[in-house]
Design a protein around this motif. Structure first.
Motif, PDB file in Angstrom:
ATOM      1  N   THR A  27      34.301  29.897  48.170  1.00 38.67           N
ATOM      2  CA  THR A  27      34.520  28.554  47.609  1.00 38.67           C
ATOM      3  C   THR A  27      35.130  27.632  48.643  1.00 38.67           C
ATOM      4  N   LEU A  28      36.144  28.107  49.358  1.00 38.60           N
ATOM      5  CA  LEU A  28      36.800  27.274  50.358  1.00 38.60           C
ATOM      6  C   LEU A  28      35.874  26.969  51.537  1.00 38.60           C
ATOM      7  N   LYS A  29      35.041  27.925  51.934  1.00 37.95           N
ATOM      8  CA  LYS A  29      34.098  27.691  53.031  1.00 37.95           C
ATOM      9  C   LYS A  29      33.117  26.577  52.685  1.00 37.95           C
ATOM     10  N   LYS A  30      32.717  26.500  51.425  1.00 34.42           N
ATOM     11  CA  LYS A  30      31.723  25.507  50.982  1.00 34.42           C
ATOM     12  C   LYS A  30      32.335  24.143  50.684  1.00 34.42           C
ATOM     13  N   ALA A  31      33.640  24.092  50.490  1.00 32.38           N
ATOM     14  CA  ALA A  31      34.298  22.856  50.061  1.00 32.38           C
ATOM     15  C   ALA A  31      34.322  21.816  51.179  1.00 32.38           C
ATOM     16  N   SER A  32      34.117  20.572  50.794  1.00 30.60           N
ATOM     17  CA  SER A  32      34.178  19.479  51.764  1.00 30.60           C
ATOM     18  C   SER A  32      35.539  18.775  51.717  1.00 30.60           C
ATOM     19  N   ALA A  33      36.390  19.202  50.792  1.00 26.94           N
ATOM     20  CA  ALA A  33      37.724  18.623  50.646  1.00 26.94           C
ATOM     21  C   ALA A  33      38.676  19.734  50.219  1.00 26.94           C
ATOM     22  N   ILE A  68      41.107  22.070  48.086  1.00 32.66           N
ATOM     23  CA  ILE A  68      41.104  22.465  46.669  1.00 32.66           C
ATOM     24  C   ILE A  68      42.486  22.997  46.333  1.00 32.66           C
ATOM     25  N   SER A  69      43.082  22.456  45.285  1.00 34.61           N
ATOM     26  CA  SER A  69      44.443  22.860  44.919  1.00 34.61           C
ATOM     27  C   SER A  69      44.468  24.279  44.364  1.00 34.61           C
ATOM     28  N   GLY A  70      45.637  24.900  44.460  1.00 36.93           N
ATOM     29  CA  GLY A  70      45.826  26.233  43.892  1.00 36.93           C
ATOM     30  C   GLY A  70      45.585  26.234  42.393  1.00 36.93           C
ATOM     31  N   ARG A  71      45.972  25.153  41.728  1.00 33.51           N
ATOM     32  CA  ARG A  71      45.749  25.033  40.286  1.00 33.51           C
ATOM     33  C   ARG A  71      44.254  25.030  39.973  1.00 33.51           C
ATOM     34  N   GLN A  72      43.483  24.264  40.750  1.00 37.57           N
ATOM     35  CA  GLN A  72      42.041  24.207  40.525  1.00 37.57           C
ATOM     36  C   GLN A  72      41.392  25.568  40.775  1.00 37.57           C
ATOM     37  N   LEU A  73      41.796  26.217  41.846  1.00 40.56           N
ATOM     38  CA  LEU A  73      41.240  27.543  42.140  1.00 40.56           C
ATOM     39  C   LEU A  73      41.605  28.528  41.039  1.00 40.56           C
ATOM     40  N   GLY A  74      42.847  28.445  40.551  1.00 43.14           N
ATOM     41  CA  GLY A  74      43.262  29.314  39.457  1.00 43.14           C
ATOM     42  C   GLY A  74      42.426  29.095  38.209  1.00 43.14           C
ATOM     43  N   GLU A  75      42.146  27.826  37.910  1.00 44.93           N
ATOM     44  CA  GLU A  75      41.318  27.522  36.735  1.00 44.93           C
ATOM     45  C   GLU A  75      39.910  28.080  36.904  1.00 44.93           C
ATOM     46  N   MET A  76      39.361  27.997  38.115  1.00 45.09           N
ATOM     47  CA  MET A  76      38.013  28.527  38.383  1.00 45.09           C
ATOM     48  C   MET A  76      37.955  30.030  38.135  1.00 45.09           C
ATOM     49  N   MET A  77      39.052  30.721  38.442  1.00 45.78           N
ATOM     50  CA  MET A  77      39.069  32.182  38.364  1.00 45.78           C
ATOM     51  C   MET A  77      39.810  32.704  37.135  1.00 45.78           C
ATOM     52  N   SER A  80      46.516  32.412  37.255  1.00 45.68           N
ATOM     53  CA  SER A  80      47.539  31.397  37.514  1.00 45.68           C
ATOM     54  C   SER A  80      47.479  30.914  38.966  1.00 45.68           C
ATOM     55  N   ARG A  81      48.082  29.773  39.203  1.00 48.14           N
ATOM     56  CA  ARG A  81      48.195  29.236  40.551  1.00 48.14           C
ATOM     57  C   ARG A  81      48.943  30.228  41.438  1.00 48.14           C
ATOM     58  N   GLN A  82      49.960  30.889  40.874  1.00 44.82           N
ATOM     59  CA  GLN A  82      50.756  31.838  41.651  1.00 44.82           C
ATOM     60  C   GLN A  82      49.917  33.025  42.120  1.00 44.82           C
ATOM     61  N   VAL A  83      48.953  33.463  41.320  1.00 46.35           N
ATOM     62  CA  VAL A  83      48.051  34.539  41.744  1.00 46.35           C
ATOM     63  C   VAL A  83      47.228  34.062  42.940  1.00 46.35           C
ATOM     64  N   ILE A  84      46.777  32.825  42.892  1.00 48.49           N
ATOM     65  CA  ILE A  84      46.009  32.256  44.004  1.00 48.49           C
ATOM     66  C   ILE A  84      46.872  32.187  45.264  1.00 48.49           C
ATOM     67  N   VAL A  85      48.126  31.765  45.125  1.00 46.81           N
ATOM     68  CA  VAL A  85      49.040  31.704  46.270  1.00 46.81           C
ATOM     69  C   VAL A  85      49.154  33.091  46.908  1.00 46.81           C
ATOM     70  N   GLY A  86      49.302  34.120  46.093  1.00 45.94           N
ATOM     71  CA  GLY A  86      49.368  35.490  46.599  1.00 45.94           C
ATOM     72  C   GLY A  86      48.082  35.909  47.288  1.00 45.94           C
ATOM     73  N   ASP A  87      46.939  35.553  46.679  1.00 42.06           N
ATOM     74  CA  ASP A  87      45.645  35.879  47.286  1.00 42.06           C
ATOM     75  C   ASP A  87      45.488  35.207  48.649  1.00 42.06           C
ATOM     76  N   PRO A 134      41.067  32.030  58.278  1.00 42.11           N
ATOM     77  CA  PRO A 134      41.694  30.773  58.710  1.00 42.11           C
ATOM     78  C   PRO A 134      41.824  29.754  57.575  1.00 42.11           C
ATOM     79  N   ILE A 135      42.696  30.064  56.632  1.00 44.48           N
ATOM     80  CA  ILE A 135      42.934  29.175  55.490  1.00 44.48           C
ATOM     81  C   ILE A 135      44.232  28.425  55.750  1.00 44.48           C
ATOM     82  N   MET A 136      44.190  27.117  55.547  1.00 41.58           N
ATOM     83  CA  MET A 136      45.378  26.294  55.755  1.00 41.58           C
ATOM     84  C   MET A 136      45.776  25.653  54.441  1.00 41.58           C
ATOM     85  N   ALA A 137      47.071  25.695  54.154  1.00 44.24           N
ATOM     86  CA  ALA A 137      47.604  25.011  52.980  1.00 44.24           C
ATOM     87  C   ALA A 137      48.018  23.613  53.402  1.00 44.24           C
ATOM     88  N   THR A 138      47.499  22.606  52.712  1.00 44.89           N
ATOM     89  CA  THR A 138      47.884  21.221  52.975  1.00 44.89           C
ATOM     90  C   THR A 138      48.543  20.671  51.720  1.00 44.89           C
TER      91      THR A 138
END
Length: 178
Positions: free
Chosen positions: A19-25, A27-36, A39-46, A56-60
């Motif tokens: 998902t992140l490789k395909k994204a052009s902008a 994506i928040s942890g909340r949005q990723l959590g909703e997709m899967m 919780s957002r916290q599970v995404i943060v751990g992932d 090479p994932i960067m948190a902005t």
């Protein structure tokens, strides 16, 4: 995947990377959590686990981005030293982006924690406005508030001339320290 199906473990992390490789902008942890459906916290751990494996994932401040290998010409990075009040932050960032600069991060030297770096990743006025709005809405402190205004930025540009022009504008505004 149905809208209520929870994506588990390794499959979820594979889907995150895809998902992140395909994204052009970002994506928040909340949005990723909703997709899967986690919780957002599970995404943060992932994301932490994926970074540990070399992804090479960067948190902005706007979400996660996948840092694709550069296939375009190498851009120029430079660290500059600035000093200003918290109220001048938007002015500083706008000066930089108006000269074609991307502000990658902000760094300070803290007397207890040592070097602290935070991602900024703004390259146009809309992104600056969103960054400032996010700071205000969350009542977050700016790192420069810990150092009486002194901080560094890693800036990125296509040409040396863009950097020189931006530095001159910061100089004229009384923000650049040399």
């Amino acid at each position: 995947m149905t809208s209520t199906e929870k994506v588990l473990g390794d499959r979820r992390r594979e889907l995150l990377v895809s998902t992140l490789k395909k994204a052009s902008a970002p994506i928040s942890g909340r949005q990723l959590g909703e997709m899967m459906n986690v919780s957002r916290q599970v995404i943060v751990g992932d994301v932490t686990l994926l970074k540990a494996t070399g992804e090479p994932i960067m948190a902005t401040n706007r979400g996660y981005i996948y840092m694709h290998p550069q296939s375009e010409p190498k851009r120029i990075e430079k660290i500059i030293v600035c000093s200003h009040t918290a109220e001048q932050t938007e002015e500083e960032l706008n000066i930089l982006v108006d000269h074609g600069i991307t502000v990658k991060d902000v760094k300070i030297e803290h007397q207890v924690y040592g070097d602290l770096t935070a991602s900024v990743m703004v390259s146009n006025r809309r992104e600056v406005q969103n960054f400032i709005q996010n700071i205000q809405e969350t009542n977050a402190s700016l790192l420069l508030e810990l150092t009486e205004g002194i901080h560094l930025h890693t800036i990125i540009a296509d040409t040396e001339q863009e950097i020189e022009n931006a530095e001159q504008a910061l100089r004229e505004a009384g923000i650049l320290i040399e």
